[in-house]
Design a protein around this motif. Structure first.
Motif, short mmCIF file in Angstrom:
data_model
loop_
_atom_site.label_atom_id
_atom_site.label_comp_id
_atom_site.label_asym_id
_atom_site.label_seq_id
_atom_site.Cartn_x
_atom_site.Cartn_y
_atom_site.Cartn_z
N ALA A 251 0.83 -1.21 0.00
CA ALA A 251 0.00 0.00 0.00
C ALA A 251 0.87 1.25 0.00
O ALA A 251 0.59 2.22 -0.73
CB ALA A 251 -0.92 -0.01 1.21
N LEU A 252 1.92 1.26 0.79
CA LEU A 252 2.83 2.40 0.82
C LEU A 252 3.51 2.58 -0.53
O LEU A 252 3.61 3.69 -1.05
CB LEU A 252 3.87 2.20 1.93
N TRP B 251 1.03 3.96 -3.06
CA TRP B 251 0.70 5.34 -2.77
C TRP B 251 1.83 6.27 -3.21
O TRP B 251 1.60 7.30 -3.85
CB TRP B 251 0.43 5.52 -1.28
N THR C 199 1.71 8.91 -6.78
CA THR C 199 1.60 10.34 -6.54
C THR C 199 1.71 11.16 -7.83
O THR C 199 0.90 12.06 -8.04
CB THR C 199 2.64 10.80 -5.51
N ARG D 33 -1.59 10.97 -9.65
CA ARG D 33 -2.64 11.71 -8.95
C ARG D 33 -2.50 13.21 -9.18
O ARG D 33 -3.49 13.90 -9.41
CB ARG D 33 -2.61 11.42 -7.45
#
Length: 73
Positions: free
Chosen positions: A38-39, A42, A46, A49
């Motif tokens: 998950a880290l 994420w 970035t 996103r």
């Protein structure tokens, strides 16, 4: 990009299955498989996103400009 997470989960599952108890296996899978994955996703997600956010802002600005000028101008 999905090759790394799939491989990581595969290894984490194999390590979790080799644990002595079910609780140890689940905790191993969560803390050595899911949490780091998950880290990773994420952090490496970035830039995408940010790109999507800039595109949404640009589209909203374009819509506002078109709304202010009107269709007949």
């Amino acid at each position: 990009m999905y090759l790394i997470p799939i491989a990581w989960l595969y290894v984490a599952i194999l390590v979790a299955v080799s644990e002595d108890t079910v609780v140890a296996g689940v905790l191993t899978f969560v803390f050595w498989g899911i949490a780091p994955l998950a880290l990773f996703m994420w952090i490496f997600g970035t830039p995408a996103r940010r790109r999507r956010q800039r595109e949404r802002e640009r589209e909203a600005l374009d819509r506002n400009d078109r709304a202010e000028t009107g269709p007949d101008q």
